[in-house]
Design a protein around this motif. Structure first.
Motif, mmCIF file in Angstrom:
data_model
loop_
_atom_site.group_PDB
_atom_site.id
_atom_site.type_symbol
_atom_site.label_atom_id
_atom_site.label_comp_id
_atom_site.label_asym_id
_atom_site.label_seq_id
_atom_site.Cartn_x
_atom_site.Cartn_y
_atom_site.Cartn_z
ATOM 1 N N ALA A 1 0.837 -1.192 0.000
ATOM 2 C CA ALA A 1 0.000 0.000 0.000
ATOM 3 C C ALA A 1 0.874 1.245 0.000
ATOM 4 C CB ALA A 1 -0.926 0.006 1.208
ATOM 5 N N VAL A 2 0.793 2.025 -1.066
ATOM 6 C CA VAL A 2 1.546 3.268 -1.192
ATOM 7 C C VAL A 2 0.525 4.379 -1.343
ATOM 8 C CG1 VAL A 2 3.199 4.556 -2.588
ATOM 9 C CG2 VAL A 2 3.449 2.098 -2.313
ATOM 10 N N PRO A 3 0.603 5.395 -0.505
ATOM 11 C CA PRO A 3 -0.366 6.484 -0.656
ATOM 12 C C PRO A 3 -0.176 7.193 -1.995
ATOM 13 C CG PRO A 3 1.311 7.043 0.971
ATOM 14 C CD PRO A 3 1.526 5.617 0.574
ATOM 15 N N VAL A 4 -1.275 7.427 -2.657
ATOM 16 C CA VAL A 4 -1.231 8.073 -3.963
ATOM 17 C C VAL A 4 -1.196 9.577 -3.757
ATOM 18 C CG1 VAL A 4 -2.467 8.389 -6.126
ATOM 19 C CG2 VAL A 4 -2.514 6.182 -4.978
ATOM 20 N N GLU A 5 -0.192 10.208 -4.356
ATOM 21 C CA GLU A 5 -0.084 11.656 -4.238
ATOM 22 C C GLU A 5 -0.995 12.305 -5.266
ATOM 23 O OE1 GLU A 5 3.876 13.125 -4.289
ATOM 24 O OE2 GLU A 5 4.604 11.540 -2.996
ATOM 25 N N THR A 6 -1.601 13.371 -4.882
ATOM 26 C CA THR A 6 -2.489 14.057 -5.801
ATOM 27 C C THR A 6 -1.698 14.949 -6.736
ATOM 28 O OG1 THR A 6 -2.800 15.892 -4.281
ATOM 29 C CG2 THR A 6 -4.337 14.057 -4.083
ATOM 30 N N ALA A 7 -2.329 15.309 -7.819
ATOM 31 C CA ALA A 7 -1.678 16.181 -8.797
ATOM 32 C C ALA A 7 -1.361 17.541 -8.179
ATOM 33 C CB ALA A 7 -2.576 16.347 -10.013
ATOM 34 N N LYS A 8 -2.212 17.982 -7.268
ATOM 35 C CA LYS A 8 -1.983 19.278 -6.626
ATOM 36 C C LYS A 8 -0.697 19.259 -5.804
ATOM 37 C CE LYS A 8 -4.335 22.685 -3.765
ATOM 38 N NZ LYS A 8 -5.539 22.991 -2.991
ATOM 39 N N THR A 9 -0.452 18.159 -5.096
ATOM 40 C CA THR A 9 0.761 18.030 -4.307
ATOM 41 C C THR A 9 1.985 18.002 -5.214
ATOM 42 O OG1 THR A 9 -0.444 16.792 -2.636
ATOM 43 C CG2 THR A 9 1.940 16.635 -2.586
ATOM 44 N N ASN A 10 1.897 17.247 -6.309
ATOM 45 C CA ASN A 10 3.012 17.169 -7.246
ATOM 46 C C ASN A 10 3.298 18.524 -7.866
ATOM 47 O OD1 ASN A 10 3.331 14.437 -6.819
ATOM 48 N ND2 ASN A 10 2.044 13.867 -8.541
ATOM 49 N N LEU A 11 2.259 19.267 -8.219
ATOM 50 C CA LEU A 11 2.435 20.593 -8.795
ATOM 51 C C LEU A 11 3.059 21.542 -7.786
ATOM 52 C CD1 LEU A 11 2.029 22.450 -11.208
ATOM 53 C CD2 LEU A 11 -0.279 22.904 -10.378
ATOM 54 N N SER A 12 2.648 21.433 -6.556
ATOM 55 C CA SER A 12 3.207 22.277 -5.509
ATOM 56 C C SER A 12 4.696 21.996 -5.318
ATOM 57 C CB SER A 12 2.456 22.035 -4.200
ATOM 58 O OG SER A 12 3.037 22.757 -3.154
ATOM 59 N N LYS A 13 5.067 20.718 -5.315
ATOM 60 C CA LYS A 13 6.475 20.356 -5.191
ATOM 61 C C LYS A 13 7.271 20.867 -6.381
ATOM 62 C CE LYS A 13 5.839 16.153 -2.487
ATOM 63 N NZ LYS A 13 5.987 14.692 -2.482
ATOM 64 N N ARG A 14 6.712 20.743 -7.570
ATOM 65 C CA ARG A 14 7.410 21.205 -8.782
ATOM 66 C C ARG A 14 7.622 22.717 -8.737
ATOM 67 N NH1 ARG A 14 11.191 20.003 -12.204
ATOM 68 N NH2 ARG A 14 11.153 21.605 -13.779
ATOM 69 N N ARG A 15 6.626 23.460 -8.290
ATOM 70 C CA ARG A 15 6.766 24.920 -8.191
ATOM 71 C C ARG A 15 7.839 25.291 -7.173
ATOM 72 N NH1 ARG A 15 0.408 26.628 -8.436
ATOM 73 N NH2 ARG A 15 0.223 26.523 -10.703
ATOM 74 N N THR A 16 7.896 24.567 -6.062
ATOM 75 C CA THR A 16 8.916 24.831 -5.051
ATOM 76 C C THR A 16 10.306 24.611 -5.633
ATOM 77 O OG1 THR A 16 7.407 24.151 -3.289
ATOM 78 C CG2 THR A 16 9.752 24.181 -2.762
ATOM 79 N N ILE A 17 10.484 23.517 -6.357
ATOM 80 C CA ILE A 17 11.776 23.231 -6.985
ATOM 81 C C ILE A 17 12.134 24.294 -8.006
ATOM 82 C CG2 ILE A 17 12.976 21.611 -8.506
ATOM 83 C CD1 ILE A 17 11.399 19.380 -7.066
ATOM 84 N N ASP A 18 11.158 24.687 -8.829
ATOM 85 C CA ASP A 18 11.406 25.727 -9.824
ATOM 86 C C ASP A 18 11.817 27.038 -9.167
ATOM 87 O OD1 ASP A 18 10.891 24.027 -11.928
ATOM 88 O OD2 ASP A 18 8.833 24.733 -12.237
ATOM 89 N N ASN A 19 11.166 27.389 -8.069
ATOM 90 C CA ASN A 19 11.500 28.630 -7.367
ATOM 91 C C ASN A 19 12.920 28.571 -6.791
ATOM 92 O OD1 ASN A 19 9.039 29.788 -7.945
ATOM 93 N ND2 ASN A 19 8.111 29.186 -5.994
ATOM 94 N N LEU A 20 13.302 27.414 -6.241
ATOM 95 C CA LEU A 20 14.661 27.277 -5.707
ATOM 96 C C LEU A 20 15.709 27.378 -6.813
ATOM 97 C CD1 LEU A 20 14.099 24.397 -3.121
ATOM 98 C CD2 LEU A 20 14.623 26.797 -2.620
ATOM 99 N N LEU A 21 15.435 26.768 -7.952
ATOM 100 C CA LEU A 21 16.376 26.855 -9.069
ATOM 101 C C LEU A 21 16.492 28.282 -9.599
ATOM 102 C CD1 LEU A 21 15.445 23.609 -11.023
ATOM 103 C CD2 LEU A 21 17.512 24.036 -9.690
ATOM 104 N N GLU A 22 15.375 28.987 -9.673
ATOM 105 C CA GLU A 22 15.387 30.379 -10.117
ATOM 106 C C GLU A 22 16.180 31.246 -9.139
ATOM 107 O OE1 GLU A 22 14.416 33.773 -12.455
ATOM 108 O OE2 GLU A 22 14.404 31.629 -12.852
ATOM 109 N N GLU A 23 16.007 30.995 -7.832
ATOM 110 C CA GLU A 23 16.738 31.756 -6.828
ATOM 111 C C GLU A 23 18.246 31.512 -6.951
ATOM 112 O OE1 GLU A 23 16.998 32.274 -1.973
ATOM 113 O OE2 GLU A 23 15.362 31.119 -2.859
ATOM 114 N N ARG A 24 18.645 30.265 -7.164
ATOM 115 C CA ARG A 24 20.064 29.959 -7.354
ATOM 116 C C ARG A 24 20.624 30.667 -8.581
ATOM 117 N NH1 ARG A 24 20.870 23.460 -6.401
ATOM 118 N NH2 ARG A 24 20.277 23.428 -4.212
#
Length: 60
Positions: free
Chosen positions: A24-47
């Motif tokens: 049993a693996v909890p299924v992540e929602t698309a909203k969570t994945n999008l939120s993580k992707r935006r966080t990563i994009d923001n960190l890369l832009e800041e760098r």
């Protein structure tokens, strides 16, 4: 009519196998994945911006 019970022959070629249990693996929602992707994009832009500032010569 016959009093004997009819027997059903079992054919070994058609054995039904139970599917393997999937852990049993909890299924992540698309909203969570999008939120993580935006966080990563923001960190890369800041760098990228920090590197540009470090490369800029502030001496006048």
């Amino acid at each position: 009519m016959s009093d004997e019970k009819d027997t059903i022959e079992v054919d070994d070629d058609f054995v039904i196998e139970e599917p393997e249990e999937v852990p049993a693996v909890p299924v992540e929602t698309a909203k969570t994945n999008l939120s993580k992707r935006r966080t990563i994009d923001n960190l890369l832009e800041e760098r990228r911006l920090q590197r540009q500032l470090a490369d800029y010569d502030f001496d006048f």
